[in-house]
Design an enzyme around this catalytic site. Structure first.
Site, PDB file in Angstrom:
ATOM      1  N   PHE A 296      42.129  30.365  39.262  1.00  0.00           N
ATOM      2  CA  PHE A 296      43.243  30.022  40.266  1.00  0.00           C
ATOM      3  C   PHE A 296      43.399  28.338  40.552  1.00  0.00           C
ATOM      4  O   PHE A 296      42.373  27.713  40.498  1.00  0.00           O
ATOM      5  CB  PHE A 296      42.782  30.830  41.439  1.00  0.00           C
ATOM      6  CG  PHE A 296      42.912  32.342  41.665  1.00  0.00           C
ATOM      7  CD1 PHE A 296      43.707  33.063  40.966  1.00  0.00           C
ATOM      8  CD2 PHE A 296      41.957  32.955  42.158  1.00  0.00           C
ATOM      9  CE1 PHE A 296      43.855  34.415  40.718  1.00  0.00           C
ATOM     10  CE2 PHE A 296      42.082  34.434  42.492  1.00  0.00           C
ATOM     11  CZ  PHE A 296      42.911  35.250  41.390  1.00  0.00           C
TER      12      PHE A 296
ATOM     13  N   TYR B  46      36.934  47.610  52.660  1.00  0.00           N
ATOM     14  CA  TYR B  46      35.514  47.581  52.233  1.00  0.00           C
ATOM     15  C   TYR B  46      34.410  47.247  52.987  1.00  0.00           C
ATOM     16  O   TYR B  46      33.478  47.481  53.421  1.00  0.00           O
ATOM     17  CB  TYR B  46      35.450  47.111  50.787  1.00  0.00           C
ATOM     18  CG  TYR B  46      34.284  46.956  50.237  1.00  0.00           C
ATOM     19  CD1 TYR B  46      33.555  47.945  49.724  1.00  0.00           C
ATOM     20  CD2 TYR B  46      33.819  45.593  50.137  1.00  0.00           C
ATOM     21  CE1 TYR B  46      32.062  47.587  49.313  1.00  0.00           C
ATOM     22  CE2 TYR B  46      32.627  45.296  49.426  1.00  0.00           C
ATOM     23  CZ  TYR B  46      31.839  46.352  49.205  1.00  0.00           C
ATOM     24  OH  TYR B  46      30.325  46.119  48.457  1.00  0.00           O
TER      25      TYR B  46
ATOM     26  N   ASN C 266      33.204  57.438  51.954  1.00  0.00           N
ATOM     27  CA  ASN C 266      32.095  57.290  51.087  1.00  0.00           C
ATOM     28  C   ASN C 266      31.066  56.081  51.255  1.00  0.00           C
ATOM     29  O   ASN C 266      30.070  56.446  51.038  1.00  0.00           O
ATOM     30  CB  ASN C 266      32.975  56.693  49.758  1.00  0.00           C
ATOM     31  CG  ASN C 266      33.521  57.784  49.053  1.00  0.00           C
ATOM     32  OD1 ASN C 266      33.001  58.227  48.090  1.00  0.00           O
ATOM     33  ND2 ASN C 266      34.911  58.259  49.362  1.00  0.00           N
TER      34      ASN C 266
ATOM     35  N   HIS D  12      35.370  38.413  32.374  1.00  0.00           N
ATOM     36  CA  HIS D  12      36.830  38.154  32.112  1.00  0.00           C
ATOM     37  C   HIS D  12      36.906  36.923  31.275  1.00  0.00           C
ATOM     38  O   HIS D  12      37.625  36.867  30.671  1.00  0.00           O
ATOM     39  CB  HIS D  12      37.672  38.372  33.117  1.00  0.00           C
ATOM     40  CG  HIS D  12      37.612  39.523  34.029  1.00  0.00           C
ATOM     41  ND1 HIS D  12      38.253  40.557  33.601  1.00  0.00           N
ATOM     42  CD2 HIS D  12      37.249  40.207  35.334  1.00  0.00           C
ATOM     43  CE1 HIS D  12      38.372  41.786  34.356  1.00  0.00           C
ATOM     44  NE2 HIS D  12      37.663  41.409  35.349  1.00  0.00           N
TER      45      HIS D  12
ATOM     46  N   ASN E 106      28.238  37.191  45.146  1.00  0.00           N
ATOM     47  CA  ASN E 106      28.644  37.409  43.951  1.00  0.00           C
ATOM     48  C   ASN E 106      28.008  37.890  42.861  1.00  0.00           C
ATOM     49  O   ASN E 106      27.446  36.668  42.253  1.00  0.00           O
ATOM     50  CB  ASN E 106      29.619  36.316  43.668  1.00  0.00           C
ATOM     51  CG  ASN E 106      31.228  36.513  44.397  1.00  0.00           C
ATOM     52  OD1 ASN E 106      31.070  36.116  45.570  1.00  0.00           O
ATOM     53  ND2 ASN E 106      32.149  36.627  43.603  1.00  0.00           N
ATOM     54  N   VAL E 107      27.733  39.157  42.655  1.00  0.00           N
ATOM     55  CA  VAL E 107      26.684  39.442  41.413  1.00  0.00           C
ATOM     56  C   VAL E 107      27.386  39.737  40.189  1.00  0.00           C
ATOM     57  O   VAL E 107      28.451  40.123  40.285  1.00  0.00           O
ATOM     58  CB  VAL E 107      26.039  40.786  41.951  1.00  0.00           C
ATOM     59  CG1 VAL E 107      24.906  41.085  41.004  1.00  0.00           C
ATOM     60  CG2 VAL E 107      25.602  40.738  43.348  1.00  0.00           C
TER      61      VAL E 107
ATOM     62  N   LYS F 229      33.661  48.175  35.415  1.00  0.00           N
ATOM     63  CA  LYS F 229      34.596  47.851  36.703  1.00  0.00           C
ATOM     64  C   LYS F 229      35.748  47.426  36.498  1.00  0.00           C
ATOM     65  O   LYS F 229      36.603  47.038  37.300  1.00  0.00           O
ATOM     66  CB  LYS F 229      33.451  46.743  37.180  1.00  0.00           C
ATOM     67  CG  LYS F 229      32.210  47.287  37.788  1.00  0.00           C
ATOM     68  CD  LYS F 229      31.232  46.187  38.546  1.00  0.00           C
ATOM     69  CE  LYS F 229      32.018  45.925  39.748  1.00  0.00           C
ATOM     70  NZ  LYS F 229      31.194  44.841  40.721  1.00  0.00           N
TER      71      LYS F 229
ATOM     72  N   GLN G  44      26.854  63.012  43.251  1.00  0.00           N
ATOM     73  CA  GLN G  44      26.741  62.544  44.538  1.00  0.00           C
ATOM     74  C   GLN G  44      27.238  63.804  45.539  1.00  0.00           C
ATOM     75  O   GLN G  44      26.668  63.686  46.528  1.00  0.00           O
ATOM     76  CB  GLN G  44      27.941  61.563  44.848  1.00  0.00           C
ATOM     77  CG  GLN G  44      29.353  61.677  44.780  1.00  0.00           C
ATOM     78  CD  GLN G  44      30.079  60.474  45.199  1.00  0.00           C
ATOM     79  OE1 GLN G  44      29.552  59.235  45.133  1.00  0.00           O
ATOM     80  NE2 GLN G  44      31.447  60.924  45.361  1.00  0.00           N
TER      81      GLN G  44
ATOM     82  N   ARG H 258      31.514  29.960  45.482  1.00  0.00           N
ATOM     83  CA  ARG H 258      30.938  31.248  45.910  1.00  0.00           C
ATOM     84  C   ARG H 258      29.378  31.209  45.514  1.00  0.00           C
ATOM     85  O   ARG H 258      29.056  30.370  44.793  1.00  0.00           O
ATOM     86  CB  ARG H 258      31.555  32.230  45.105  1.00  0.00           C
ATOM     87  CG  ARG H 258      33.123  32.830  45.244  1.00  0.00           C
ATOM     88  CD  ARG H 258      33.128  33.560  46.603  1.00  0.00           C
ATOM     89  NE  ARG H 258      34.808  33.830  46.746  1.00  0.00           N
ATOM     90  CZ  ARG H 258      35.083  35.029  46.200  1.00  0.00           C
ATOM     91  NH1 ARG H 258      34.472  35.933  45.660  1.00  0.00           N
ATOM     92  NH2 ARG H 258      36.345  35.276  46.504  1.00  0.00           N
TER      93      ARG H 258
ATOM     94  N   SER I   3      27.011  43.989  51.910  1.00  0.00           N
ATOM     95  CA  SER I   3      27.890  43.047  50.891  1.00  0.00           C
ATOM     96  C   SER I   3      28.282  41.981  51.813  1.00  0.00           C
ATOM     97  O   SER I   3      28.233  42.112  53.191  1.00  0.00           O
ATOM     98  CB  SER I   3      29.177  43.595  50.715  1.00  0.00           C
ATOM     99  OG  SER I   3      30.080  42.978  50.094  1.00  0.00           O
TER     100      SER I   3
END
Length: 313
Positions: free
Chosen positions: A199, A138, A91, A185, A167-168, A176, A53, A212, A115
């Site tokens: 949660f 972010y 960035n 996960h 939410n991809v 990640k 980069q 989401r 995003s």
């Protein structure tokens, strides 16, 4: 040739493979392989070159006027828990501005990643530039770049298109770590303990019922490829399914695929209070009005496709 920044990352590497499926391997991948594990995402991809980069902007300044068909700018710090604002802005904002201005100079189409984090706790998920309410730096970096783009777009002679990803989830996200999708996960948790974790209720939602807009990465790639095919389309667009589904549906997709597993609800983390989106749902009417007709799979079906991909891998 086509440039994909962040091309060894999650969405970027899937885009590279999507381009390969079209017969294109004249691809320059730009990334930062300090985390060398990301090479796994592109080791079986056909590419023409790789650039760090830090080399890319100089390369683009020298090559953009005669060698580049389009730039997909997906490279960014995407960690929503990163609070080093100087690092994030360098960035995600300053680097993106420089890349965009070089593309405008050479009339190179510029398709970039925004995003849904720009919306923060808002419940109006329409692309109203300047109305963003991010909850973290972010999201702020992405919102500020969208606003920068909006000021330049009326005078631009080449395509500028931003995609606000919701939410991809899907293949090639293992690098990640903690920022990988809930589905990824859940697979690991099910293997380790026979349970998947969600949660407990918060913000008025029941256990696992926070909602989401979950979009499979292959469906997100399809939108990118459509933009490549339609260089007259510019704008900032939501990239989601247009459906809001509870996290419980993700868990069900995983447990139904494996035919076993229970859901364990864990206390909501204190450090996420006030910084968590309990509800998102993309308004994709602007994308549809622009002409996109592709379908988006629901999360239970998409998660099962993803689990099958992981098994085949």
């Amino acid at each position: 040739m086509i440039v994909v920044t962040g091309g060894a990352g999650f969405i970027g590497s899937n885009l590279v493979h999507g381009l390969n499926a079209r017969g294109r391997d004249d691809i320059v991948v730009v990334d930062d392989l300090t985390d060398g594990r990301k090479f796994l995402n592109i080791r079986d991809a056909g590419i023409a070159d790789y650039l760090d980069q830090d080399e890319f902007l100089d390369w683009l300044a020298e090559s953009g006027d005669h060698r580049v068909d389009a730039v997909f700018h997906l490279g960014a710090c995407s960690d929503t828990t990163e609070w080093d604002g100087r690092y994030m802005m360098e960035n995600n904002f300053e680097y993106s501005k420089q890349a965009l201005n070089l593309c405008l100079l050479y009339n190179v189409p510029f398709i970039y990643a925004s995003s849904a984090a720009v919306y923060g706790g808002d419940t109006d998920f329409t692309e109203q530039i300047g109305r963003e309410r991010p909850l973290n730096v972010y999201g702020y970096s992405k919102a500020l770049f969208d606003q920068y783009v909006a000021k330049l777009m009326p005078e631009a002679e080449s395509q500028i298109a931003g995609l606000r990803y919701f939410n991809v989830y899907g293949p090639r996200e293992q690098h990640k770590g903690g920022m990988a999708s809930v589905a990824y996960h859940h697979r690991q948790q099910l293997r380790d303990t026979g349970r998947v974790k969600l949660f407990e209720g918060c913000d008025g939602y029941g256990d696992g019922e926070q909602r989401r807009d979950f979009v499979h990465v292959d469906d997100a790639v399809a939108v990118n490829l459509w933009l490549l095919d339609n260089p007259s389309v510019s704008g900032v667009f939501n990239c989601g399914t247009g459906r809001s589904e509870p996290f419980n549906h993700v868990a069900q997709g995983v447990t139904e695929y494996f035919g076993e597993g229970e859901v364990e609800y864990i206390p909501f983390p204190a450090h996420l209070e006030g910084r968590y989106q309990s509800y998102t749902q993309a308004d994709i009417s602007k994308l549809r009005e622009a002409g996109y007709r592709g379908e988006f799979r629901d999360v239970r079906a998409g998660v099962k496709d993803y689990m099958a991909w992981l098994d085949d891998g």
